[in-house]
Design a protein around this motif. Sequence first.
Motif, PDB file in Angstrom:
ATOM      1  N   ILE A  93       0.146   6.789   4.055  1.00 23.03           N
ATOM      2  CA  ILE A  93      -0.672   8.003   4.155  1.00 23.03           C
ATOM      3  C   ILE A  93      -0.331   8.815   5.398  1.00 23.03           C
ATOM      4  O   ILE A  93      -0.712   9.976   5.494  1.00 23.03           O
ATOM      5  N   GLY A 113       0.814  -1.203   0.000  1.00 22.25           N
ATOM      6  CA  GLY A 113       0.000   0.000   0.000  1.00 22.25           C
ATOM      7  C   GLY A 113       0.845   1.249   0.000  1.00 22.25           C
ATOM      8  O   GLY A 113       2.073   1.196   0.025  1.00 22.25           O
ATOM      9  N   THR A 146       0.942   4.354   8.549  1.00 29.82           N
ATOM     10  CA  THR A 146      -0.384   3.916   8.140  1.00 29.82           C
ATOM     11  C   THR A 146      -0.372   3.867   6.631  1.00 29.82           C
ATOM     12  O   THR A 146       0.052   4.830   5.983  1.00 29.82           O
ATOM     13  N   LYS A 161      -2.425   3.011   2.936  1.00 26.86           N
ATOM     14  CA  LYS A 161      -3.688   2.868   2.223  1.00 26.86           C
ATOM     15  C   LYS A 161      -3.579   1.587   1.412  1.00 26.86           C
ATOM     16  O   LYS A 161      -2.651   1.420   0.626  1.00 26.86           O
ATOM     17  N   SER A 195      -7.276   0.880   5.120  1.00 27.17           N
ATOM     18  CA  SER A 195      -5.954   1.263   5.607  1.00 27.17           C
ATOM     19  C   SER A 195      -5.517   0.283   6.680  1.00 27.17           C
ATOM     20  O   SER A 195      -6.327  -0.463   7.219  1.00 27.17           O
TER      21      SER A 195
END
Length: 145
Positions: free
Chosen positions: A69, A66, A77, A79, A85
């Motif tokens: 973010i 991912g 964290t 996405k 998330s």
Amino acid sequence: MHPKKKRKIIALAVILALMFVSYYIGDRHGRSKALSARQSAFAGRGFPGQSAAGGNRGVVTSATNGEIISSDQKSITIKLPSGGSKIIFIDSNTKVSKVVDGAKSDLAKGTNVTVNGAVNSDGSMNASSIQIRPTPPSSQTNAGR
């Protein structure tokens, strides 16, 4: 068929069904208890399943991809491709890499990563390694091809 014989067959079928269900429930309960005991044994000692030498003690691990973010010194964290998330915990034992070794400061917003680590009961992860990946081409770039 004689009614007494029919009742015996039904009773036998019910007993066998109850034995099967009891075995299944007992097996599931035993597995759940073992996992719970393993998780609680590591509570408050850093990452679950990680020994002092950094080895893995059989904890479920996963890889997650991912875009970062948000980030701070203890977590990032990301996405997820699905739109959700995931919180990823990092520490001094977390290896951050790219074509050359990276650093926590490379874990900036917008960076695409692959994370490997132990999955916590709340769905978060404790990272054992993070690989910084190139930004994938946008769908507009590929549309003309």
